[in-house]
Design a protein around this motif. Sequence first.
Motif, PDB file in Angstrom:
ATOM      1  N   GLU A   1       0.809  -1.212   0.000  1.00 38.78           N
ATOM      2  CA  GLU A   1       0.000   0.000   0.000  1.00 38.78           C
ATOM      3  C   GLU A   1       0.846   1.268   0.000  1.00 38.78           C
ATOM      4  N   LEU A   2       2.142   1.146   0.259  1.00 40.99           N
ATOM      5  CA  LEU A   2       3.029   2.301   0.233  1.00 40.99           C
ATOM      6  C   LEU A   2       3.234   2.765  -1.203  1.00 40.99           C
ATOM      7  N   ASP A   3       3.407   4.069  -1.374  1.00 40.14           N
ATOM      8  CA  ASP A   3       3.596   4.642  -2.701  1.00 40.14           C
ATOM      9  C   ASP A   3       4.961   4.219  -3.256  1.00 40.14           C
ATOM     10  N   PRO A   4       5.003   3.592  -4.451  1.00 38.29           N
ATOM     11  CA  PRO A   4       6.285   3.109  -4.975  1.00 38.29           C
ATOM     12  C   PRO A   4       7.247   4.214  -5.388  1.00 38.29           C
ATOM     13  N   TYR A   5       6.770   5.435  -5.481  1.00 40.31           N
ATOM     14  CA  TYR A   5       7.627   6.542  -5.889  1.00 40.31           C
ATOM     15  C   TYR A   5       8.038   7.405  -4.701  1.00 40.31           C
ATOM     16  N   ARG A   6       7.068   7.835  -3.904  1.00 36.50           N
ATOM     17  CA  ARG A   6       7.376   8.710  -2.771  1.00 36.50           C
ATOM     18  C   ARG A   6       7.855   7.932  -1.543  1.00 36.50           C
ATOM     19  N   GLN A   7       7.535   6.654  -1.462  1.00 35.19           N
ATOM     20  CA  GLN A   7       7.898   5.852  -0.287  1.00 35.19           C
ATOM     21  C   GLN A   7       8.706   4.622  -0.681  1.00 35.19           C
ATOM     22  N   ALA A   8       9.591   4.825  -1.660  1.00 33.44           N
ATOM     23  CA  ALA A   8      10.412   3.705  -2.126  1.00 33.44           C
ATOM     24  C   ALA A   8      11.330   3.194  -1.020  1.00 33.44           C
ATOM     25  N   TYR A   9      11.934   4.092  -0.260  1.00 31.15           N
ATOM     26  CA  TYR A   9      12.834   3.659   0.812  1.00 31.15           C
ATOM     27  C   TYR A   9      12.073   2.862   1.879  1.00 31.15           C
ATOM     28  N   GLU A  10      10.844   3.279   2.168  1.00 31.77           N
ATOM     29  CA  GLU A  10      10.038   2.541   3.135  1.00 31.77           C
ATOM     30  C   GLU A  10       9.784   1.111   2.656  1.00 31.77           C
ATOM     31  N   LYS A  11       9.482   0.972   1.384  1.00 30.55           N
ATOM     32  CA  LYS A  11       9.244  -0.360   0.823  1.00 30.55           C
ATOM     33  C   LYS A  11      10.500  -1.227   0.932  1.00 30.55           C
ATOM     34  N   ARG A  12      11.634  -0.670   0.575  1.00 29.90           N
ATOM     35  CA  ARG A  12      12.877  -1.448   0.584  1.00 29.90           C
ATOM     36  C   ARG A  12      13.262  -1.850   2.003  1.00 29.90           C
ATOM     37  N   ALA A  13      13.098  -0.922   2.936  1.00 29.65           N
ATOM     38  CA  ALA A  13      13.421  -1.245   4.329  1.00 29.65           C
ATOM     39  C   ALA A  13      12.498  -2.337   4.855  1.00 29.65           C
ATOM     40  N   ALA A  14      11.212  -2.257   4.506  1.00 28.65           N
ATOM     41  CA  ALA A  14      10.254  -3.276   4.971  1.00 28.65           C
ATOM     42  C   ALA A  14      10.618  -4.654   4.423  1.00 28.65           C
ATOM     43  N   ARG A  15      11.009  -4.723   3.147  1.00 24.22           N
ATOM     44  CA  ARG A  15      11.407  -5.998   2.570  1.00 24.22           C
ATOM     45  C   ARG A  15      12.682  -6.521   3.238  1.00 24.22           C
ATOM     46  N   TYR A  16      13.604  -5.610   3.524  1.00 25.88           N
ATOM     47  CA  TYR A  16      14.853  -6.017   4.174  1.00 25.88           C
ATOM     48  C   TYR A  16      14.580  -6.583   5.561  1.00 25.88           C
ATOM     49  N   PHE A  17      13.719  -5.904   6.329  1.00 25.37           N
ATOM     50  CA  PHE A  17      13.409  -6.394   7.674  1.00 25.37           C
ATOM     51  C   PHE A  17      12.701  -7.749   7.605  1.00 25.37           C
ATOM     52  N   SER A  18      11.806  -7.909   6.624  1.00 28.22           N
ATOM     53  CA  SER A  18      11.108  -9.184   6.467  1.00 28.22           C
ATOM     54  C   SER A  18      12.109 -10.312   6.229  1.00 28.22           C
ATOM     55  N   TRP A  19      13.072 -10.076   5.342  1.00 24.10           N
ATOM     56  CA  TRP A  19      14.113 -11.077   5.069  1.00 24.10           C
ATOM     57  C   TRP A  19      15.004 -11.287   6.298  1.00 24.10           C
ATOM     58  N   LEU A  20      15.363 -10.197   6.980  1.00 20.23           N
ATOM     59  CA  LEU A  20      16.261 -10.292   8.131  1.00 20.23           C
ATOM     60  C   LEU A  20      15.618 -11.066   9.273  1.00 20.23           C
ATOM     61  N   TRP A  21      14.361 -10.793   9.572  1.00 15.39           N
ATOM     62  CA  TRP A  21      13.675 -11.491  10.673  1.00 15.39           C
ATOM     63  C   TRP A  21      13.570 -12.984  10.386  1.00 15.39           C
ATOM     64  N   ARG A  22      13.330 -13.324   9.127  1.00 17.30           N
ATOM     65  CA  ARG A  22      13.267 -14.752   8.792  1.00 17.30           C
ATOM     66  C   ARG A  22      14.635 -15.401   8.964  1.00 17.30           C
ATOM     67  N   SER A  23      15.683 -14.673   8.622  1.00 19.84           N
ATOM     68  CA  SER A  23      17.030 -15.208   8.786  1.00 19.84           C
ATOM     69  C   SER A  23      17.379 -15.394  10.258  1.00 19.84           C
ATOM     70  N   ARG A  24      16.827 -14.544  11.110  1.00 18.97           N
ATOM     71  CA  ARG A  24      17.138 -14.605  12.535  1.00 18.97           C
ATOM     72  C   ARG A  24      16.195 -15.520  13.313  1.00 18.97           C
ATOM     73  N   GLN A  25      15.262 -16.134  12.621  1.00 15.00           N
ATOM     74  CA  GLN A  25      14.236 -16.921  13.312  1.00 15.00           C
ATOM     75  C   GLN A  25      14.822 -18.064  14.119  1.00 15.00           C
ATOM     76  N   SER A  26      15.820 -18.740  13.595  1.00 18.25           N
ATOM     77  CA  SER A  26      16.336 -19.943  14.259  1.00 18.25           C
ATOM     78  C   SER A  26      16.928 -19.627  15.623  1.00 18.25           C
ATOM     79  N   ARG A  27      17.553 -18.444  15.753  1.00 22.13           N
ATOM     80  CA  ARG A  27      18.145 -18.080  17.040  1.00 22.13           C
ATOM     81  C   ARG A  27      17.232 -17.175  17.860  1.00 22.13           C
ATOM     82  N   GLY A  28      16.269 -16.571  17.204  1.00 24.39           N
ATOM     83  CA  GLY A  28      15.366 -15.674  17.919  1.00 24.39           C
ATOM     84  C   GLY A  28      15.982 -14.341  18.277  1.00 24.39           C
ATOM     85  N   HIS A  29      17.084 -13.958  17.619  1.00 22.04           N
ATOM     86  CA  HIS A  29      17.772 -12.697  17.925  1.00 22.04           C
ATOM     87  C   HIS A  29      17.184 -11.555  17.098  1.00 22.04           C
ATOM     88  N   TYR A  30      15.903 -11.351  17.232  1.00 25.76           N
ATOM     89  CA  TYR A  30      15.237 -10.329  16.422  1.00 25.76           C
ATOM     90  C   TYR A  30      15.720  -8.921  16.748  1.00 25.76           C
TER      91      TYR A  30
END
Length: 618
Positions: A437-466
């Motif tokens: 729902e974020l604007d792909p032009y005005r909120q591009a950085y927000e989108k990229r950060a959200a995707r990065y956190f989604s990937w990072l949290w999944r990577s940290r799932q095994s240890r739970g070091h969120y």
Amino acid sequence: MKEFTNASRIYLGSQGLNQEWLEKAQYALNSSNLKSWTAGIRFSQVPDMITSYLKSALLNSYLNSITQRLGEMDRDLLHKAHVIYCTDDRGNIRDLSLSPDVSERVDNHVCRFVMDLLDQGNVWEDAVRWYWNHSVIWTLEAMSQEFELRTLSCMSERTWSKVYSKTLCYANAERFNSLFNIYAKNFVDIYMQSLQKEYLEPSRYSLVFYEEFLGLNAPVMGVQSILRPRMIQEKASYLTTFSMAMYHQLRKVVAAQEFAIQDNRIWFSANLETPSGSSSGRVILKRENDSLIKPCQDLIKGMNDETADVMDSICHLWLKKSTSLQEKIVIHADDILDLRGLRRQKNGHGQRGGYKAKWRERIAAHMDLLDQLWINPTGISSFTLEEKAFIISKSKDLQDTGSKGDFKWEVRPGNPLVRDLRKGKRQTSILSKRVFELDPYRQAYEKRAARYFSWLWRSRQSRGHYLEPIRIPTLLNAIRLEYQRSRSAKIIERFEKMMDTLKDKEIIAGWQYDRIYKNGQDWLELKLVVEPPQTIIDQYAKIKSATKPTKPPKLAGSLNNLGEQLRKERLRRRLTQMQAAEAIGIDQTTVSKLELGRRNPDFQTARKIQQWFATASF
């Protein structure tokens, strides 16, 4: 986290006040101050302000409902004792209003309801925090005028907090009423939106609802006791997408248009390698069976964060619908637009029909772009090693011809992604639907950060070091935000605005720096603590780790379930893990490990948690 604009920083800087004071102003709202301020505001004029606005909004909505029904020739509505109206020469109804004698009855009902509503949950505490944060400039200015800066700097944290709270108490009535007048209006606006959404969708029930709610029918059991809209934001829903390192890199280079001509080749490509070696190879942008293999400049120009959204949409829909790794699914442009939360357009009958043609055409352009992506997993120049990133073809469904058929495809992820998916270890993650729902032009950085956190949290799932800190340069690189010393103030402001937006959208639960910074160079050396929403923690807690952790020894008595007790009490108080850790006085990662059952508390930690349990909760 950040409640103050760059303008406020400049203003405070001109008064000799520094960033540390802004931080102190937020932390000055401790449990003691919160309790006393909550009691004070509860018996102030604030409930009367909210009651006044709510009464007016409810009565206006009730009269509008009557007016709408009159358009349906339901004239029996005019026989109600409390309805007053006039007619013109043609018999048309005008000047519809309510009898004056119902005002006191409505006042009593609404007043009782407002007090009951405000006493639930953390509404009073939220009001205090709102007023506290919106008064910070005035309060700090008043403190600097009453005390010398040197005197304020030498105060202990507790004394400084008391002085701040006391100074804020001295705000004149005009300032207090002006601010809470804004709060009351916003509160009622949000409440009415919740009311309309939860109970008033079927129009035939709206009049009965309003009459009982306002006390105009005086039922035996008031509707207020059973109809209570939840004044909370709608919970964010989540989508399942890929989280393999190759896919994550592919998504990043597509969003940031990182394609260039490499090694004297005549087509565009981008690197998929990661420093850790978890991903390798290159992605190539070229047209299939094109003998000239022309560069695709036009395609690159149309590539952006919305393209990455389409990639995530394809992965989500395919994971949801497919029954085998080689199966194609049928995707319509409307399926992707639905995931973005866009509202369908009204047709000639006033009903919701389809989406705008230009929206569908934009999705079609992104699908065409993704159809030209090829992956070479090794990076070695060889046509035989290049495979499509996505297998996309026009749908063969003969039922959809013409314009509808132009926006329907048969799709599946390409073989390089499917092979990675077969490995089965941390290959999928959940992503908040609000990212789309974020604007792909005005909120591009927000989108990229959200995707990065989604990937990072999944990577940290095994240890739970969120809550493990993230270096600022690491996150800047992930979102492709270049730091420039000459523009450091604007870049920091944009970065913090991004983080606040993610928190407001509930894509993250909270964020904070690991320490206070003084300038741009110090800022680059900071680390960021970002907390995932509770939904993500709960979802990943269900996944069994590949390596079985050693179970901590059982403790005697209630300490054995201390982690579960901590989680329940934290959620009851509506606190994030970071907020709870700060209130208890322990490390943020300790809270996460305790709640996940991956650590037992030592004696000192257990004592702090037990003391926190014993404190009054708000």
